[in-house]
Scaffold this motif. Structure first.
Motif, PDB file in Angstrom:
ATOM      1  N   ALA A  46       9.736  -0.016   4.619  1.00 45.60           N
ATOM      2  CA  ALA A  46       9.270   1.041   5.522  1.00 45.60           C
ATOM      3  C   ALA A  46       8.142   1.827   4.872  1.00 45.60           C
ATOM      4  CB  ALA A  46      10.435   1.967   5.883  1.00 45.60           C
ATOM      5  N   TYR A  47       8.287   2.106   3.583  1.00 47.15           N
ATOM      6  CA  TYR A  47       7.231   2.816   2.854  1.00 47.15           C
ATOM      7  C   TYR A  47       5.966   1.962   2.788  1.00 47.15           C
ATOM      8  CZ  TYR A  47       4.614   4.645  -1.149  1.00 47.15           C
ATOM      9  OH  TYR A  47       3.612   5.115  -1.968  1.00 47.15           O
ATOM     10  N   ALA A  48       6.130   0.691   2.441  1.00 49.07           N
ATOM     11  CA  ALA A  48       4.972  -0.199   2.317  1.00 49.07           C
ATOM     12  C   ALA A  48       4.216  -0.292   3.637  1.00 49.07           C
ATOM     13  CB  ALA A  48       5.416  -1.581   1.860  1.00 49.07           C
ATOM     14  N   ARG A  49       4.936  -0.421   4.734  1.00 44.91           N
ATOM     15  CA  ARG A  49       4.295  -0.528   6.042  1.00 44.91           C
ATOM     16  C   ARG A  49       3.593   0.775   6.409  1.00 44.91           C
ATOM     17  NH1 ARG A  49       4.759  -3.741  10.525  1.00 44.91           N
ATOM     18  NH2 ARG A  49       4.868  -5.347   8.916  1.00 44.91           N
ATOM     19  N   PHE A  50       4.243   1.913   6.121  1.00 41.91           N
ATOM     20  CA  PHE A  50       3.634   3.211   6.441  1.00 41.91           C
ATOM     21  C   PHE A  50       2.330   3.398   5.678  1.00 41.91           C
ATOM     22  CE2 PHE A  50       2.889   7.715   5.765  1.00 41.91           C
ATOM     23  CZ  PHE A  50       3.021   8.238   7.044  1.00 41.91           C
ATOM     24  N   VAL A  51       2.357   3.096   4.371  1.00 41.88           N
ATOM     25  CA  VAL A  51       1.149   3.244   3.560  1.00 41.88           C
ATOM     26  C   VAL A  51       0.050   2.319   4.083  1.00 41.88           C
ATOM     27  CG1 VAL A  51       0.146   2.910   1.270  1.00 41.88           C
ATOM     28  CG2 VAL A  51       2.386   4.023   1.514  1.00 41.88           C
ATOM     29  N   ASP A  52       0.416   1.092   4.428  1.00 40.99           N
ATOM     30  CA  ASP A  52      -0.566   0.146   4.944  1.00 40.99           C
ATOM     31  C   ASP A  52      -1.190   0.655   6.247  1.00 40.99           C
ATOM     32  OD1 ASP A  52      -1.883  -2.481   4.826  1.00 40.99           O
ATOM     33  OD2 ASP A  52      -0.684  -2.948   6.598  1.00 40.99           O
ATOM     34  N   ASP A  53      -0.355   1.182   7.134  1.00 42.12           N
ATOM     35  CA  ASP A  53      -0.862   1.722   8.402  1.00 42.12           C
ATOM     36  C   ASP A  53      -1.770   2.924   8.155  1.00 42.12           C
ATOM     37  OD1 ASP A  53       0.509  -0.206   9.806  1.00 42.12           O
ATOM     38  OD2 ASP A  53       2.158   1.119  10.407  1.00 42.12           O
ATOM     39  N   ALA A  54      -1.377   3.778   7.184  1.00 40.51           N
ATOM     40  CA  ALA A  54      -2.193   4.956   6.871  1.00 40.51           C
ATOM     41  C   ALA A  54      -3.556   4.540   6.315  1.00 40.51           C
ATOM     42  CB  ALA A  54      -1.460   5.852   5.876  1.00 40.51           C
ATOM     43  N   ARG A  55      -3.569   3.543   5.463  1.00 42.32           N
ATOM     44  CA  ARG A  55      -4.837   3.067   4.901  1.00 42.32           C
ATOM     45  C   ARG A  55      -5.733   2.496   6.013  1.00 42.32           C
ATOM     46  NH1 ARG A  55      -3.602   6.211   1.408  1.00 42.32           N
ATOM     47  NH2 ARG A  55      -2.614   5.620  -0.549  1.00 42.32           N
ATOM     48  N   ILE A 102       7.526   1.172  -7.398  1.00 47.61           N
ATOM     49  CA  ILE A 102       6.519   1.085  -8.456  1.00 47.61           C
ATOM     50  C   ILE A 102       5.754  -0.225  -8.341  1.00 47.61           C
ATOM     51  CG2 ILE A 102       6.194   0.924 -10.952  1.00 47.61           C
ATOM     52  CD1 ILE A 102       8.615   2.846 -11.235  1.00 47.61           C
ATOM     53  N   GLU A 103       6.485  -1.304  -8.044  1.00 50.00           N
ATOM     54  CA  GLU A 103       5.832  -2.606  -7.854  1.00 50.00           C
ATOM     55  C   GLU A 103       4.855  -2.561  -6.680  1.00 50.00           C
ATOM     56  OE1 GLU A 103       9.013  -5.304  -7.245  1.00 50.00           O
ATOM     57  OE2 GLU A 103       9.642  -5.369  -9.343  1.00 50.00           O
ATOM     58  N   LEU A 104       5.195  -1.780  -5.667  1.00 50.81           N
ATOM     59  CA  LEU A 104       4.352  -1.672  -4.478  1.00 50.81           C
ATOM     60  C   LEU A 104       3.144  -0.771  -4.702  1.00 50.81           C
ATOM     61  CD1 LEU A 104       7.124  -1.376  -1.727  1.00 50.81           C
ATOM     62  CD2 LEU A 104       5.497  -3.268  -1.993  1.00 50.81           C
ATOM     63  N   GLY A 105       3.098  -0.114  -5.858  1.00 48.51           N
ATOM     64  CA  GLY A 105       1.953   0.726  -6.166  1.00 48.51           C
ATOM     65  C   GLY A 105       2.122   2.192  -5.863  1.00 48.51           C
ATOM     66  N   ALA A 106       3.352   2.658  -5.730  1.00 47.55           N
ATOM     67  CA  ALA A 106       3.577   4.093  -5.483  1.00 47.55           C
ATOM     68  C   ALA A 106       2.901   4.908  -6.586  1.00 47.55           C
ATOM     69  CB  ALA A 106       5.069   4.398  -5.451  1.00 47.55           C
ATOM     70  N   PRO A 107       2.162   5.974  -6.210  1.00 47.70           N
ATOM     71  CA  PRO A 107       1.418   6.729  -7.218  1.00 47.70           C
ATOM     72  C   PRO A 107       2.283   7.659  -8.058  1.00 47.70           C
ATOM     73  CG  PRO A 107       1.124   7.718  -5.061  1.00 47.70           C
ATOM     74  CD  PRO A 107       1.899   6.444  -4.843  1.00 47.70           C
ATOM     75  N   ALA A 166      -5.780   3.478   8.939  1.00 46.43           N
ATOM     76  CA  ALA A 166      -6.227   4.620   9.740  1.00 46.43           C
ATOM     77  C   ALA A 166      -7.217   5.496   8.982  1.00 46.43           C
ATOM     78  CB  ALA A 166      -5.022   5.450  10.174  1.00 46.43           C
ATOM     79  N   GLY A 167      -7.560   5.085   7.755  1.00 55.31           N
ATOM     80  CA  GLY A 167      -8.579   5.800   7.013  1.00 55.31           C
ATOM     81  C   GLY A 167      -8.082   6.784   5.981  1.00 55.31           C
ATOM     82  N   VAL A 168      -6.770   6.890   5.790  1.00 56.04           N
ATOM     83  CA  VAL A 168      -6.219   7.805   4.790  1.00 56.04           C
ATOM     84  C   VAL A 168      -6.306   7.152   3.411  1.00 56.04           C
ATOM     85  CG1 VAL A 168      -4.145   8.999   3.981  1.00 56.04           C
ATOM     86  CG2 VAL A 168      -4.650   8.894   6.434  1.00 56.04           C
ATOM     87  N   THR A 169      -6.965   7.810   2.477  1.00 56.40           N
ATOM     88  CA  THR A 169      -7.115   7.271   1.123  1.00 56.40           C
ATOM     89  C   THR A 169      -6.322   8.059   0.092  1.00 56.40           C
ATOM     90  OG1 THR A 169      -9.094   8.618   0.762  1.00 56.40           O
ATOM     91  CG2 THR A 169      -9.425   6.396   1.631  1.00 56.40           C
ATOM     92  N   ALA A 170      -5.785   9.219   0.456  1.00 52.34           N
ATOM     93  CA  ALA A 170      -5.079  10.098  -0.481  1.00 52.34           C
ATOM     94  C   ALA A 170      -3.740   9.492  -0.899  1.00 52.34           C
ATOM     95  CB  ALA A 170      -4.857  11.466   0.154  1.00 52.34           C
ATOM     96  N   PRO A 171      -3.205   9.915  -2.055  1.00 50.66           N
ATOM     97  CA  PRO A 171      -1.905   9.405  -2.507  1.00 50.66           C
ATOM     98  C   PRO A 171      -0.770   9.751  -1.530  1.00 50.66           C
ATOM     99  CG  PRO A 171      -3.065  10.536  -4.289  1.00 50.66           C
ATOM    100  CD  PRO A 171      -3.831  10.822  -3.039  1.00 50.66           C
ATOM    101  N   ILE A 172       0.126   8.800  -1.337  1.00 51.44           N
ATOM    102  CA  ILE A 172       1.326   9.006  -0.520  1.00 51.44           C
ATOM    103  C   ILE A 172       2.525   8.742  -1.426  1.00 51.44           C
ATOM    104  CG2 ILE A 172       2.621   8.260   1.509  1.00 51.44           C
ATOM    105  CD1 ILE A 172      -0.059   7.330   2.727  1.00 51.44           C
ATOM    106  N   VAL A 173       3.177   9.801  -1.829  1.00 48.94           N
ATOM    107  CA  VAL A 173       4.241   9.738  -2.837  1.00 48.94           C
ATOM    108  C   VAL A 173       5.600   9.590  -2.160  1.00 48.94           C
ATOM    109  CG1 VAL A 173       5.380  10.997  -4.712  1.00 48.94           C
ATOM    110  CG2 VAL A 173       2.888  11.163  -4.415  1.00 48.94           C
TER     111      VAL A 173
END
Length: 276
Positions: free
Chosen positions: A175-184, A250-255, A186-193
């Motif tokens: 769910a986190y991976a999909r959300f981050v992918d959708d945000a990217r 962490i493997e998925l790249g969480a900041p 949509a143009g969001v580049t900021a960290p999503i913790v």
């Protein structure tokens, strides 16, 4: 102690002198992990706002960076500006900006309707003084009309001037991976913790999850329920589940990882020790 990923820890304002002393001991224990910051939740409509600012001041007096949650529901522009000026005077440089929930009995929404309006107001009145965190919901906000609508509101908050986001807790890394992918996309580049909730109490966790819309997967519910009152088994199982979740994130790249501590140090320490 060093980890290969930054961490932060969230508290709620204690209501008694004993609670304040316990919280300071918790801060001391968790400070061993050199957190980026500590944060403290905030009750809308004045319910715990003073406690939030007192807690932040106490943490900062110990030499640590601390961020108050600031919710805007029911508030006026003048009130929020007064709070911002007070925080600037104290030297606070980080805020978690939220809409918040309207307390029962409160007459109206006030002069802010969305967190994006609060973020824009902070930026307009204080420039770049504050690092602004906002909330994100990988499993969607419980009041959102659709995933598309939910992402639209998230993007609005980020575009209004937020520096980074902290998610609602979850136990499904996909769910986190999909959300981050959708945000990217949509143009969001900021960290999503990702927000991390250690598991220590089944009934409490189930209640929290039902209220805030976070999914507690069926296999976790059934496993926890099977332990009955065996607190040791619940704690050990919870530690394994949450540590594995963190490893996957962490493997998925969480900041970074943001822990919802419920004012306790041991559950977070157990997870971090397993990671370490």
């Amino acid at each position: 102690m060093s980890l290969n990923i930054p961490v932060s820890f969230e508290f709620f304002p204690p209501k008694t002198p004993e609670g304040e002393e316990k919280l300071m001991n918790t801060v001391k224990a968790l400070s061993a992990y050199k957190p980026e910051f500590f944060s403290c939740t905030y009750g809308a409509g004045g319910s715990t706002q003073n406690g939030t600012f007192t807690t932040i001041a106490n943490i900062r007096a110990q030499g640590f960076d601390a961020a108050p949650h600031l919710s805007c529901v029911g508030a006026t522009h003048d009130y929020i500006l007064e709070v911002l000026n007070d925080l600037k005077t104290q030297g606070v440089r980080r805020i978690v900006a939220l809409r918040g929930d309207l307390p029962s009995g409160m007459g109206g929404m006030g002069e802010f309707h969305y967190a994006s309006e609060l973020v824009a107001f902070i930026r307009e009145r204080t420039g770049d003084h504050f690092h602004i965190e906002v909330a994100a919901y990988p499993e969607y906000h419980p009041q959102s009309r659709s995933p598309v609508d939910d992402m639209k509101h998230f993007v609005q908050k980020m575009n209004a001037g937020a520096n980074s986001a902290i998610t609602q807790y979850f136990y499904n890394a996909d769910a986190y991976a999909r959300f981050v992918d959708d945000a990217r996309k949509a143009g969001v580049t900021a960290p999503i913790v990702p927000g991390i909730m250690p598991i220590t109490n089944y009934s409490q966790l189930a209640r929290f999850s039902d209220v805030c819309g976070a999914e507690l997967p069926r296999w976790i519910r059934l496993k926890l329920a099977s332990f009955g009152d065996d607190k040791a088994a619940i704690t050990l199982f919870g530690q394994e589940v949450v540590a594995q979740l963190c490893e996957r994130l962490i493997e998925l790249g969480a900041p970074a990882l943001h822990f919802y501590t419920l004012n306790q140090s041991k559950p977070s320490v157990d997870v971090l020790s397993a990671l370490n």
